[in-house]
Write a protein that holds these residues in place. Structure first.
Motif, PDB file in Angstrom:
ATOM      1  N   GLY A  53       0.991  -1.351   0.321  1.00 11.50           N
ATOM      2  CA  GLY A  53      -0.200  -0.325  -0.172  1.00 11.50           C
ATOM      3  C   GLY A  53       0.524   1.231  -0.505  1.00 11.50           C
ATOM      4  O   GLY A  53       2.059   1.196  -0.023  1.00 11.50           O
ATOM      5  N   GLY A  54      -0.007   2.494  -0.191  1.00 14.11           N
ATOM      6  CA  GLY A  54       1.299   4.101  -0.410  1.00 14.11           C
ATOM      7  C   GLY A  54       1.935   3.753   0.659  1.00 14.11           C
ATOM      8  O   GLY A  54       2.764   4.612   0.793  1.00 14.11           O
ATOM      9  N   THR A  55       1.097   3.726   2.379  1.00  8.92           N
ATOM     10  CA  THR A  55       2.282   4.350   3.602  1.00  8.92           C
ATOM     11  C   THR A  55       3.411   3.356   3.160  1.00  8.92           C
ATOM     12  O   THR A  55       4.076   3.929   3.677  1.00  8.92           O
ATOM     13  N   GLU A  56       3.159   1.858   3.036  1.00 10.60           N
ATOM     14  CA  GLU A  56       4.906   0.744   2.784  1.00 10.60           C
ATOM     15  C   GLU A  56       5.158   1.214   1.373  1.00 10.60           C
ATOM     16  O   GLU A  56       6.762   1.379   2.041  1.00 10.60           O
TER      17      GLU A  56
ATOM     18  N   ALA B  77       2.172  16.943   3.424  1.00 10.86           N
ATOM     19  CA  ALA B  77       2.102  15.835   3.377  1.00 10.86           C
ATOM     20  C   ALA B  77       1.795  14.587   3.519  1.00 10.86           C
ATOM     21  O   ALA B  77       0.716  14.706   4.835  1.00 10.86           O
ATOM     22  N   HIS B  78       1.304  12.881   3.485  1.00 12.22           N
ATOM     23  CA  HIS B  78       0.375  12.482   4.003  1.00 12.22           C
ATOM     24  C   HIS B  78       1.256  11.977   5.653  1.00 12.22           C
ATOM     25  O   HIS B  78       2.304  12.149   5.565  1.00 12.22           O
ATOM     26  N   ALA B  79       0.474  11.861   5.940  1.00 10.76           N
ATOM     27  CA  ALA B  79       0.461  11.626   7.642  1.00 10.76           C
ATOM     28  C   ALA B  79       1.950   9.808   7.685  1.00 10.76           C
ATOM     29  O   ALA B  79       2.531   9.467   8.712  1.00 10.76           O
TER      30      ALA B  79
ATOM     31  N   VAL C  18       8.222  12.107  -4.681  1.00  9.72           N
ATOM     32  CA  VAL C  18       7.223  12.395  -5.065  1.00  9.72           C
ATOM     33  C   VAL C  18       6.330  11.609  -4.895  1.00  9.72           C
ATOM     34  O   VAL C  18       6.261  10.304  -5.193  1.00  9.72           O
ATOM     35  N   ASP C  19       5.137  11.647  -3.637  1.00  9.15           N
ATOM     36  CA  ASP C  19       4.500  10.802  -4.019  1.00  9.15           C
ATOM     37  C   ASP C  19       2.838  11.515  -4.361  1.00  9.15           C
ATOM     38  O   ASP C  19       1.850  12.266  -4.071  1.00  9.15           O
ATOM     39  N   SER C  20       3.289  10.216  -5.439  1.00 10.35           N
ATOM     40  CA  SER C  20       1.832  10.317  -6.048  1.00 10.35           C
ATOM     41  C   SER C  20       0.857   9.217  -5.666  1.00 10.35           C
ATOM     42  O   SER C  20       0.017   8.830  -7.098  1.00 10.35           O
ATOM     43  N   CYS C  21       1.260   8.561  -4.219  1.00  8.60           N
ATOM     44  CA  CYS C  21      -0.231   7.770  -4.400  1.00  8.60           C
ATOM     45  C   CYS C  21      -1.786   7.700  -4.336  1.00  8.60           C
ATOM     46  O   CYS C  21      -2.166   6.866  -5.284  1.00  8.60           O
ATOM     47  N   LEU C  22      -1.953   9.174  -4.702  1.00  7.55           N
ATOM     48  CA  LEU C  22      -3.641   8.999  -4.906  1.00  7.55           C
ATOM     49  C   LEU C  22      -3.471   9.461  -6.362  1.00  7.55           C
ATOM     50  O   LEU C  22      -4.021   8.486  -6.856  1.00  7.55           O
ATOM     51  N   GLY C  23      -2.368  10.163  -6.587  1.00  8.20           N
ATOM     52  CA  GLY C  23      -2.988  10.618  -8.405  1.00  8.20           C
ATOM     53  C   GLY C  23      -2.102  10.317  -9.435  1.00  8.20           C
ATOM     54  O   GLY C  23      -2.678  10.675 -10.331  1.00  8.20           O
TER      55      GLY C  23
ATOM     56  N   ALA D 242       3.208   5.337  -5.874  1.00 10.77           N
ATOM     57  CA  ALA D 242       1.904   5.902  -6.454  1.00 10.77           C
ATOM     58  C   ALA D 242       0.637   4.660  -6.222  1.00 10.77           C
ATOM     59  O   ALA D 242       1.766   3.508  -6.137  1.00 10.77           O
ATOM     60  N   ASP D 243      -0.029   5.134  -6.032  1.00  6.44           N
ATOM     61  CA  ASP D 243      -0.809   3.349  -5.337  1.00  6.44           C
ATOM     62  C   ASP D 243      -1.825   2.023  -6.419  1.00  6.44           C
ATOM     63  O   ASP D 243      -2.268   3.350  -7.035  1.00  6.44           O
ATOM     64  N   THR D 244      -1.941   1.593  -7.000  1.00  6.85           N
ATOM     65  CA  THR D 244      -2.340   0.967  -7.952  1.00  6.85           C
ATOM     66  C   THR D 244      -4.075   0.534  -7.252  1.00  6.85           C
ATOM     67  O   THR D 244      -4.654   0.369  -7.758  1.00  6.85           O
ATOM     68  N   HIS D 245      -3.849   0.067  -5.916  1.00 11.51           N
ATOM     69  CA  HIS D 245      -4.979   0.161  -5.450  1.00 11.51           C
ATOM     70  C   HIS D 245      -5.920   1.352  -5.254  1.00 11.51           C
ATOM     71  O   HIS D 245      -7.108   1.657  -4.818  1.00 11.51           O
ATOM     72  N   LYS D 246      -5.281   2.144  -5.929  1.00  8.93           N
ATOM     73  CA  LYS D 246      -5.631   3.846  -5.861  1.00  8.93           C
ATOM     74  C   LYS D 246      -6.870   3.555  -7.000  1.00  8.93           C
ATOM     75  O   LYS D 246      -7.567   3.133  -8.144  1.00  8.93           O
ATOM     76  N   TYR D 247      -6.708   5.025  -7.620  1.00 11.57           N
ATOM     77  CA  TYR D 247      -6.501   5.645  -8.958  1.00 11.57           C
ATOM     78  C   TYR D 247      -6.378   3.934 -10.154  1.00 11.57           C
ATOM     79  O   TYR D 247      -6.318   4.262 -11.823  1.00 11.57           O
TER      80      TYR D 247
HETATM   81  C1  PLP Z   1      -3.748   6.937   0.371  1.00 11.77           C
HETATM   82  C2  PLP Z   1      -2.829   7.713   0.232  1.00 11.77           C
HETATM   83  C3  PLP Z   1      -1.560   7.667   0.398  1.00 11.77           C
HETATM   84  C4  PLP Z   1      -1.520   6.146   1.600  1.00 11.77           C
HETATM   85  O1  PLP Z   1      -1.795   5.423   0.976  1.00 11.77           O
HETATM   86  P1  PLP Z   1      -2.861   4.338   1.801  1.00 11.77           P
HETATM   87  O2  PLP Z   1      -2.780   2.824   0.840  1.00 11.77           O
HETATM   88  O3  PLP Z   1      -3.202   4.157   2.549  1.00 11.77           O
HETATM   89  O4  PLP Z   1      -1.174   3.393   2.650  1.00 11.77           O
HETATM   90  C5  PLP Z   1      -0.087   8.341   0.717  1.00 11.77           C
HETATM   91  N1  PLP Z   1      -0.244   9.707   0.327  1.00 11.77           N
HETATM   92  C6  PLP Z   1      -1.245   9.986  -0.234  1.00 11.77           C
HETATM   93  C7  PLP Z   1      -1.252  11.499  -0.985  1.00 11.77           C
HETATM   94  C8  PLP Z   1      -2.379   9.040  -0.365  1.00 11.77           C
HETATM   95  O5  PLP Z   1      -3.497   9.735  -0.809  1.00 11.77           O
END
Ligand code: PLP
Length: 548
Positions: A197-200, A230-232, A304-309, A338-343
Motif C-alpha cells: 500500500g501507499g504507506t509501505e 504531505a501524507h501522515a 514525489v508522493d503520487s500515491c493518490l494521483g 503510486a497506489d495501484t489500489h487507488k486509481y
Molecule cells: C492514500 C495516500 C497515501 C497512503 O496510502 P495507503 O494506501 O492508504 O497506505 C499516501 N499519500 C497520499 C497522497 C494518499 O492519498
C-alpha cells in the motif's frame, strides 16, 4: 575583559589559572569531567532529538500538569466518556449480528460461511456503491471483480519470497514495476518494488534514503523536509525510523508548499525532500519542478508522493487535461510512490515505489547474513508476501490498458472540474487552492464548515474531515462519474448551505463539535490518547454480541 581583544589565548590562560588557583588537582579533574559531561548532556538535550526543544518543553509541561490529581481525574473521566462513545458507536453498527469469538470444534459448511460473510459485508449504513462516499472505492464493476476473483484464487497460495518455487509471481511483480516505470517516464535504470500500500511505499523510500544518506554522506541525524500537507505516512516513517521532520507550511491561497521556507529548512542533515502530486487534504499539487531543482542544486534525493494521483496524472495529458510534469522527466525526482489500489483500480493491498537508480533501491532492501535459518534478504517490510494481490493487480492493469485508464481519467477529471465549477458558484463557501486531480476541499469564512459536513452526512454523504483550518473534502472516483451523482452532490451542498445560512453564527453540534474542539486542545498527546481509544474500538466486541 579588554585583554581578550588583544591577546585572547594568554588572557584565557590567565583567567582559567586564576579561577583554579586555590583548587587541588582532584578538584580540577572532577570539575573538568563534570563540565564536559554536562555540556554533552545539554547538547544532546537541545539538538539530538527528533523533536524540537520547544515541542518537547510543551510536552513536558503537559506531562507534569497531568500529574496533578484533580486534572488527572478530570482527564480520565473525559477519556472514559470518549471511549464509551466509540464503543457505543460500534455496538450500534454491530447490533444486527453476533461476534464469533471461539473457533468451533467442527468445520463449517462453505454455504454457511458465505452466508455469514455476506452478513458481515452488508454491515454499515453508507451506500458507497451508490457513490455517496468520498474516495474509498475507486472502481466498481462486475467483470473486473470476477477477473480479480479468479486471479486471486489462482495465485492465492503463491509467495514471491520463494522466487525459486514461484518464479511466475516474481515475473508478474517485475512486469507491474516496469509498466509503472514507463507510465512515470522512467528509463532502463528505473527500478522499484510492489508493496502492500501507499504507506509501505512511503516507508520504504524514507528507509532507503535514511540508509543511503548514512552510508554515502555519513548523516547520523537524518531529517526530511516536507510540506505540512504531505501524507501522515511520512510522520509514521519518522516515528518508525527516527527521522526528524522539517514540516513546511503551505501558502494559504494556493495550498502549495512555501518554497522559500522549504529551501531554508534544507541543511547538512537533510536526507530527502518531499512533494505531493497531489496531496490528500486539498488535492493541490506542490511545485514539483521547483522541488526537483532544489534536489539537484543541493544533491538531495526528491520523493514525489503520487500515491493518490499517480494513475491520474500519468494519463491526464492524453485525456485532454495537460498538467505540470511531476515524474522522472524532472531531473531531481529520484523516487515516486503510486497506489495501484487507488486509481490503478486494483483491489486493496498493492502499491509501487519506483527509484531512478538501483543505488537507492539497494538501501530499501534488508539483508540478514548470520541467521541460522539461512542467509535472508527481502525487498520490502514483509517477509512472505501475498502473490494473490500481485496477480490481481497485474491482471487489473492488463484489463485496463492505456486506453481504459485514459477514459477513466477523462471522466474523473471532467466530473471533478464540473463539481468544482458548480461549487464555486455557491456563495458562503470556498474551495482550497486549485484542485489538481480529483480532490475538492471545501471551507467557509462565514459559518463553521463542520456544520456542512453534519448536514451532508444526514443526507447520506460521507466526506473526509480536514483540520487546521477546518474543511471537508470530496474525492471523486469512477463511482461518481455516472448518473446524476455529481448534480445530486452539488444540489445537496447548495440546499445545506442555504439552510445553514439562515443562522450562520450557530455553533456546530454533535460529533463534529468534538472534532472542532479537538483542534483547540493545545496538548496534542490528549488527542493521541483519544485516538488510541478510537483504534481500540475497532477491536471492541459488545458484551451482548459474544456468540458462545
Ligand atoms: C492514500 C495516500 C497515501 C497512503 O496510502 P495507503 O494506501 O492508504 O497506505 C499516501 N499519500 C497520499 C497522497 C494518499 O492519498
Amino acid at each position: 575583559m579588554s585583554c581578550y581583544l588583544k591577546v585572547p589565548v594568554a588572557c584565557f590562560k590567565n583567567t582559567l589559572n586564576g579561577a583554579f588557583s586555590n583548587k587541588e588537582p582532584w578538584q580540577i579533574a572532577t570539575i573538568t569531567a563534570s563540565t564536559v559531561l554536562l555540556s554533552v548532556w545539554l547538547y544532546q538535550f537541545l539538538f539530538e532529538d527528533e523533536e524540537y526543544i520547544t515541542v518537547r518543553a510543551k510536552k513536558t509541561f503537559f506531562k507534569y500538569m497531568k500529574k496533578i490529581p484533580s486534572i488527572k481525574k478530570k482527564m480520565q473521566d473525559e477519556l472514559n466518556s470518549a471511549n464509551k462513545g466509540f464503543q457505543n458507536d460500534m455496538a450500534k453498527r454491530f447490533a444486527s449480528s453476533k461476534h464469533i469469538t471461539r473457533l468451533s470444534k467442527t468445520n463449517m459448511e462453505t454455504d454457511e460461511i458465505y452466508k455469514l460473510a455476506d452478513i458481515n459485508l452488508k454491515l454499515g449504513t453508507y451506500s458507497w456503491s451508490k457513490g455517496r462516499v468520498s474516495g474509498s472505492v475507486y472502481f466498481n464493476d462486475d467483470n473486473l471483480r470476477n477477473l480479480v476473483k479468479e486471479m486471486y484464487a489462482k495465485a492465492s497460495y503463491t509467495n514471491p519470497l520463494h522466487s525459486d518455487v514461484f518464479p511466475g509471481i516474481c515475473k508478474m511483480e517485475t512486469e507491474v514495476v516496469k509498466m509503472c516505470a514507463r507510465l512515470f517516464h522512467g528509463d532502463d535504470d528505473t527500478c522499484g518494488t510492489m508493496t502492500t500500500g501507499g504507506t509501505e511505499s512511503i516507508l520504504m523510500a524514507c528507509k532507503a534514503y535514511r540508509d543511503y544518506a548514512s552510508e554515502v554522506k555519513g548523516i547520523k541525524r537524518p531529517e526530511m523536509v516536507l510540506p505540512v500537507t504531505a501524507h501522515a505516512a511520512f510522520d509514521k516513517a519518522a516515528q518508525y525510523f527516527k527521522i526528524r521532520l522539517r514540516v513546511i507550511p503551505v501558502h494559504t491561497d494556493t495550498y502549495q508548499v512555501d518554497l522559500k521556507a522549504f529551501k531554508r529548512a534544507i541543511n547538512g542533515n537533510t536526507i530527502m525532500l518531499v512533494g505531493s502530486a497531489p496531496n490528500f487534504p486539498y488535492g493541490t499539487m506542490d511545485d514539483i519542478g521547483a522541488i526537483s531543482d532544489l534536489g539537484v542544486k543541493f544533491n538531495i534525493p526528491v520523493h514525489v508522493d503520487s500515491c493518490l494521483g499517480g494513475f491520474l496524472t500519468a494519463f491526464m495529458e492524453d485525456a485532454g487535461y495537460p498538467a505540470p510534469h511531476c515524474d522522472f522527466r524532472l531531473p531531481g525526482v529520484t523516487s515516486i510512490s503510486a497506489d495501484t489500489h487507488k486509481y490503478g483500480y486494483a483491489p486493496k493491498g498493492t502499491s509501487i515505489v519506483l527509484y531512478r537508480s538501483i543505488v537507492y533501491l539497494h538501501h530499501q532492501y534488508t539483508t540478514t547474513t548470520d541467521w541460522p535459518g539461512g542467509v535472508y534478504g527481502s525487498p520490502t517490510i514483509n517477509g512472505s508476501r501475498a502473490g494473490g494481490a500481485i496477480a490481481a493487480c497485474w491482471a487489473t492493469m492488463l484489463y485496463f490498458g492505456v486506453d481504459r485508464y485514459i477514459q477513466a481519467t477523462r471522466e474523473i477529471i471532467y466530473t471533478t472540474r464540473y463539481i468544482e465549477k458548480r461549487l464555486r458558484e455557491i456563495k458562503d463557501i470556498f474551495i482550497f487552492g486549485q484542485p489538481a486531480t480529483s480532490v475538492i476541499a471545501i471551507g467557509s469564512h462565514i459559518f463553521d464548515v463542520y456544520r456542512l459536513q453534519s448536514a451532508l452526512a444526514a443526507k447520506g454523504w460521507n466526506l473526509n474531515i480536514l483540520q487546521f483550518p477546518s474543511g471537508i473534502h470530496f474525492c471523486i472516483t469512477t463511482l461518481h462519474t455516472t448518473g446524476t451523482i455529481a448534480d445530486d452532490f452539488v444540489t445537496d451542498v447548495k440546499s445545506c448551505v442555504a439552510e445553514i445560512m439562515k443562522d450562520p453564527g450557530q455553533p456546530v453540534q454533535g460529533k463534529m463539535a468534538v472534532y472542532g474542539a479537538a483542534q483547540q486542545i493545545p496538548d496534542r498527546d490528549i488527542v493521541g490518547d483519544v485516538i488510541n481509544y478510537y483504534l481500540d474500538a475497532m477491536y471492541y466486541i459488545p458484551p451482548e454480541n459474544v456468540l458462545e
